[in-house]
Write an enzyme that holds these catalytic residues in place. Sequence first.
Site, mmCIF file in Angstrom:
data_model
loop_
_atom_site.group_PDB
_atom_site.id
_atom_site.type_symbol
_atom_site.label_atom_id
_atom_site.label_comp_id
_atom_site.label_asym_id
_atom_site.label_seq_id
_atom_site.Cartn_x
_atom_site.Cartn_y
_atom_site.Cartn_z
ATOM 1 N N ASP A 62 14.534 78.211 137.586
ATOM 2 C CA ASP A 62 13.101 77.921 137.680
ATOM 3 C C ASP A 62 12.316 78.776 136.694
ATOM 4 O O ASP A 62 12.818 79.776 136.163
ATOM 5 C CB ASP A 62 12.581 78.147 139.099
ATOM 6 N N GLU A 90 13.335 81.591 142.111
ATOM 7 C CA GLU A 90 13.365 83.042 141.917
ATOM 8 C C GLU A 90 11.977 83.609 141.653
ATOM 9 O O GLU A 90 11.698 84.762 141.988
ATOM 10 C CB GLU A 90 14.294 83.385 140.741
ATOM 11 N N GLU A 91 11.103 82.778 141.067
ATOM 12 C CA GLU A 91 9.797 83.264 140.619
ATOM 13 C C GLU A 91 8.730 83.248 141.716
ATOM 14 O O GLU A 91 7.570 83.547 141.445
ATOM 15 C CB GLU A 91 9.306 82.424 139.432
ATOM 16 N N GLU A 137 19.334 87.896 133.387
ATOM 17 C CA GLU A 137 17.929 88.190 133.132
ATOM 18 C C GLU A 137 17.755 88.734 131.709
ATOM 19 O O GLU A 137 18.642 89.409 131.180
ATOM 20 C CB GLU A 137 17.404 89.223 134.130
ATOM 21 N N HIS A 153 18.754 82.177 137.333
ATOM 22 C CA HIS A 153 17.825 81.263 138.005
ATOM 23 C C HIS A 153 17.350 80.189 137.032
ATOM 24 O O HIS A 153 17.186 80.443 135.833
ATOM 25 C CB HIS A 153 16.663 82.009 138.649
ATOM 26 N N HIS A 195 7.137 85.150 130.862
ATOM 27 C CA HIS A 195 5.902 84.647 131.474
ATOM 28 C C HIS A 195 4.735 84.574 130.487
ATOM 29 O O HIS A 195 3.646 84.141 130.869
ATOM 30 C CB HIS A 195 5.470 85.486 132.691
ATOM 31 N N ASP A 216 12.792 83.751 130.075
ATOM 32 C CA ASP A 216 13.005 83.966 131.517
ATOM 33 C C ASP A 216 13.306 82.655 132.210
ATOM 34 O O ASP A 216 12.422 81.998 132.732
ATOM 35 C CB ASP A 216 11.765 84.637 132.107
#
Length: 371
Positions: free
Chosen positions: A85, A143-144, A172, A83, A346, A113
């Site tokens: 984003d 995705e988030e 990931e 992903h 994150h 991430d």
Amino acid sequence: MPATEANTDAVHTPERLTLSASAIEITREICDIESVSGNERRLADAIEATLADAAHLEVIRHGNCVVARTDLGRAQRVIIAGHIDTVPVNGNLPTRFETIDGHEYLWGRGTVDMKAGVAVQLKLAAELSEPRVDVTWMWYDNEEVSSDLNGLGLLAADRPDLFEGDFAILGEPSNGQVEGGCNGTLRFELRTRGVRAHSARAWVGDNAIHKLGAVLELLAAYTPREVEVEGLVYREGLNAIGISGGVAGNVIPDEAMVHINYRFAPSSSVAEAIAYMEELFAGYEILIVDASEGARPGLDATIARNFVAAVGAEPRPKYGWTDVARFSALGIPAVNFGPGNPLKAHADDERVATAQIIDGERALRAWLSGN
């Protein structure tokens, strides 16, 4: 038309990524293109434009999802996805290099991430014109955020033909190890009801917030189950993630709610997870607000075992939910494999060890090229 208006309507020329650079520099380049969920178009445009001239790839655009695939007539096809984003930026862009205890890191939002994994994928997609298997590369948006916006899910709904494959790898962050499957996730609201009254005469009311006490005690005392699935041990989790209630400073509340997240092992279905929560919280009002199936490890497939052996990894369970579940639901064995420590995903000090980026590229390149 005034010149300023003409400029506004000018055709947008997407920027090009420097895929001849190292995977570390590509990571930095794409991280510095801010792409918080919902704002992925600029990066998707750059990926599409950069790969458009690769003669060995068919490039397909679906919203802000970009697919590039080979068609070499190989006996097997592998899907490799990531992903593009990120969660919101919090003073951690642009990226920078840091040295900690003699190890070099690339610091900044998205480094873990999961743009380091995406950078490795982009470089290999551009350079490997003759992989030993056909490859479908997928880079997707949203995705988030809420599952109904997930670009991979929307692509699967509209173009199921692109999901034909024997094995899938999701980039990931996994510390460069192979993490099989993933836990499922369930979110629900648990409500208590009472009777409003003036707080000066509380005895004529019924305090709904006080009724949450037993629920919170149960959550605090809960011991997460550890469940073995195909040789991997998944640790579950049950936690309050939000709480609300109250009417005014002088009113006994007649309603209160605690928002609960249950992470369950992939041996259970969503239906079984819901049934377990209804049993655990019997007598309480429960409203399911989000649910996603987990994914079994999928490491029993020959191609999966060969991949694990080739990259020299020891399989581990994935505790969090990832999009491997979408591939698993389609009958495609899938694993998580990417640079970066998941504990830094994150985080405000999100950073990836540059050595992991290089090691991840080397391992994936060797497996795809058969060297």
